[in-house]
Design a protein around this motif. Sequence first.
Motif, PDB file in Angstrom:
ATOM      1  N   ASN A 102      40.492  26.081 -13.385  1.00  0.00           N
ATOM      2  CA  ASN A 102      41.511  27.802 -12.682  1.00  0.00           C
ATOM      3  C   ASN A 102      41.727  26.716 -10.891  1.00  0.00           C
ATOM      4  OD1 ASN A 102      41.222  29.945 -14.637  1.00  0.00           O
ATOM      5  ND2 ASN A 102      38.874  29.166 -14.134  1.00  0.00           N
ATOM      6  N   ASN A 103      42.045  28.164 -10.574  1.00  0.00           N
ATOM      7  CA  ASN A 103      41.326  27.895  -8.596  1.00  0.00           C
ATOM      8  C   ASN A 103      41.070  28.779  -7.917  1.00  0.00           C
ATOM      9  OD1 ASN A 103      42.506  26.479  -6.480  1.00  0.00           O
ATOM     10  ND2 ASN A 103      44.230  27.838  -6.055  1.00  0.00           N
ATOM     11  N   ILE A 104      39.269  28.260  -8.514  1.00  0.00           N
ATOM     12  CA  ILE A 104      38.141  28.558  -7.724  1.00  0.00           C
ATOM     13  C   ILE A 104      38.270  28.457  -6.714  1.00  0.00           C
ATOM     14  CG2 ILE A 104      35.340  29.595  -7.656  1.00  0.00           C
ATOM     15  CD1 ILE A 104      36.496  30.058 -11.075  1.00  0.00           C
ATOM     16  N   GLN A 105      37.880  28.294  -5.405  1.00  0.00           N
ATOM     17  CA  GLN A 105      37.259  28.183  -4.364  1.00  0.00           C
ATOM     18  C   GLN A 105      36.512  28.441  -3.584  1.00  0.00           C
ATOM     19  OE1 GLN A 105      39.298  29.075  -0.483  1.00  0.00           O
ATOM     20  NE2 GLN A 105      41.702  29.488  -2.217  1.00  0.00           N
ATOM     21  N   GLY A 106      35.858  28.052  -1.574  1.00  0.00           N
ATOM     22  CA  GLY A 106      34.681  28.595  -1.630  1.00  0.00           C
ATOM     23  C   GLY A 106      32.982  27.445  -2.022  1.00  0.00           C
ATOM     24  N   ASN A 126      38.926  22.589 -10.172  1.00  0.00           N
ATOM     25  CA  ASN A 126      38.776  24.181  -9.428  1.00  0.00           C
ATOM     26  C   ASN A 126      39.185  23.794  -8.058  1.00  0.00           C
ATOM     27  OD1 ASN A 126      38.744  26.701 -10.119  1.00  0.00           O
ATOM     28  ND2 ASN A 126      37.165  25.163 -11.740  1.00  0.00           N
ATOM     29  N   ASN A 127      38.720  24.470  -6.851  1.00  0.00           N
ATOM     30  CA  ASN A 127      39.680  23.792  -5.375  1.00  0.00           C
ATOM     31  C   ASN A 127      37.810  24.557  -4.744  1.00  0.00           C
ATOM     32  OD1 ASN A 127      40.328  23.354  -3.231  1.00  0.00           O
ATOM     33  ND2 ASN A 127      41.511  24.912  -3.111  1.00  0.00           N
ATOM     34  N   VAL A 128      36.668  23.845  -5.391  1.00  0.00           N
ATOM     35  CA  VAL A 128      35.913  24.346  -5.168  1.00  0.00           C
ATOM     36  C   VAL A 128      34.982  22.592  -4.066  1.00  0.00           C
ATOM     37  CG1 VAL A 128      33.181  24.338  -4.884  1.00  0.00           C
ATOM     38  CG2 VAL A 128      34.097  25.285  -6.968  1.00  0.00           C
ATOM     39  N   SER A 129      34.432  24.101  -2.950  1.00  0.00           N
ATOM     40  CA  SER A 129      33.776  22.912  -1.561  1.00  0.00           C
ATOM     41  C   SER A 129      32.280  23.426  -1.375  1.00  0.00           C
ATOM     42  CB  SER A 129      35.493  23.332  -0.355  1.00  0.00           C
ATOM     43  OG  SER A 129      34.763  24.179  -0.214  1.00  0.00           O
ATOM     44  N   GLY A 130      32.651  22.528   0.237  1.00  0.00           N
ATOM     45  CA  GLY A 130      31.067  22.459   0.405  1.00  0.00           C
ATOM     46  C   GLY A 130      29.789  21.330  -0.133  1.00  0.00           C
TER      47      GLY A 130
HETATM   48  C1  NAG Z   1      41.700  25.450  -1.545  1.00  0.00           C
HETATM   49  O1  NAG Z   1      41.419  25.791  -0.742  1.00  0.00           O
HETATM   50  C2  NAG Z   1      41.487  26.259   0.264  1.00  0.00           C
HETATM   51  C3  NAG Z   1      39.900  26.134   1.480  1.00  0.00           C
HETATM   52  O2  NAG Z   1      38.289  25.493   0.660  1.00  0.00           O
HETATM   53  C4  NAG Z   1      42.999  26.314   0.809  1.00  0.00           C
HETATM   54  O3  NAG Z   1      43.106  26.190   2.320  1.00  0.00           O
HETATM   55  C5  NAG Z   1      43.667  25.669  -0.421  1.00  0.00           C
HETATM   56  O4  NAG Z   1      45.002  26.459   0.077  1.00  0.00           O
HETATM   57  C6  NAG Z   1      43.615  25.947  -2.147  1.00  0.00           C
HETATM   58  N1  NAG Z   1      44.261  25.309  -2.412  1.00  0.00           N
HETATM   59  C7  NAG Z   1      44.880  25.769  -2.894  1.00  0.00           C
HETATM   60  C8  NAG Z   1      45.694  24.978  -4.052  1.00  0.00           C
HETATM   61  O5  NAG Z   1      44.997  27.292  -3.731  1.00  0.00           O
END
Ligand code: NAG
Length: 216
Positions: A102-106, A126-130
């Motif tokens: 998916n594109n879950i972030q944070g 996904n786009n998980v960070s930390g």
């Molecule tokens: C991934 O997350 C960051 C913030 O943590 C955001 O700036 C970036 O646009 C996101 N990338 C995508 C592909 O959504």
Amino acid sequence: MAPTFFSFFFCCVVSIYLTLVPFAVANSEGDALYAFKQSLSDPDNVLQSWDATLVSPCTWFHVTCQDNSVTRVDLGNLNLSGHLVPDLGNLHSLQYLELYENNIQGTIPEELGNLQSLISLDLYHNNVSGSIPSSLGNLKNLRFLRLNNNHLTGQIPKSLSTLPNLKVLDVSNNNLCGPIPTSGPFEHIPLDNFENNPRLEGPELLGLVNYDTNCS
Ligand SMILES: *[C@@H]1O[C@H](CO)[C@@H](O)[C@H](O)[C@H]1NC(C)=O
Ligand SMILES: *[C@@H]1O[C@H](CO)[C@@H](O)[C@H](O)[C@H]1NC(C)=O
């Protein structure tokens, strides 16, 4: 007359209470999942059946229950974006949390370390960070931990080397740093599952390099 009335009344209150308690428990799981839904963006409306007014989440699509308690959440590859929420840590019977592709972030909430029944945590692609919370070392039933292809930073917590059942760990394609633990389940995990973390130090280098002191 009066004692009869009171015992009848008392009996009713007790039976109403005993009838409602299981639903109250099931509903706390519904509340946790609904909090997650509210933090997500769902362009394809795959969470449409997640209706907070129902007494239990067990009829919702992508949710599986056993004995009226949530055991699986299957939301892989459903075009979801948004964040994980600490409330997910309240799903005390959860065995499978499948959120891959998916594109879950944070960040990963440390409360996920409360999921004592968890067997599989799949957050790959996904786009998980930390950082990876060290509380995940409390998940004594965990067998599959796939966090690859995200933007995780920091060290691999040493607590993960105490997980007695961990069979599959993949943290490749992140930005982790520091040493790869060597004991416990890490003895059997292929090095490929750590690749593409530019600042991660392989066990073959132990003692031969000065670890990056900026890694925390
Ligand atoms: C991934 O997350 C960051 C913030 O943590 C955001 O700036 C970036 O646009 C996101 N990338 C995508 C592909 O959504
Ligand atoms: C995913 O969501 C975006 C909108 O955010 C939409 O344009 C796209 O068609 C969706 N993709 C799929 C495979 O459903």
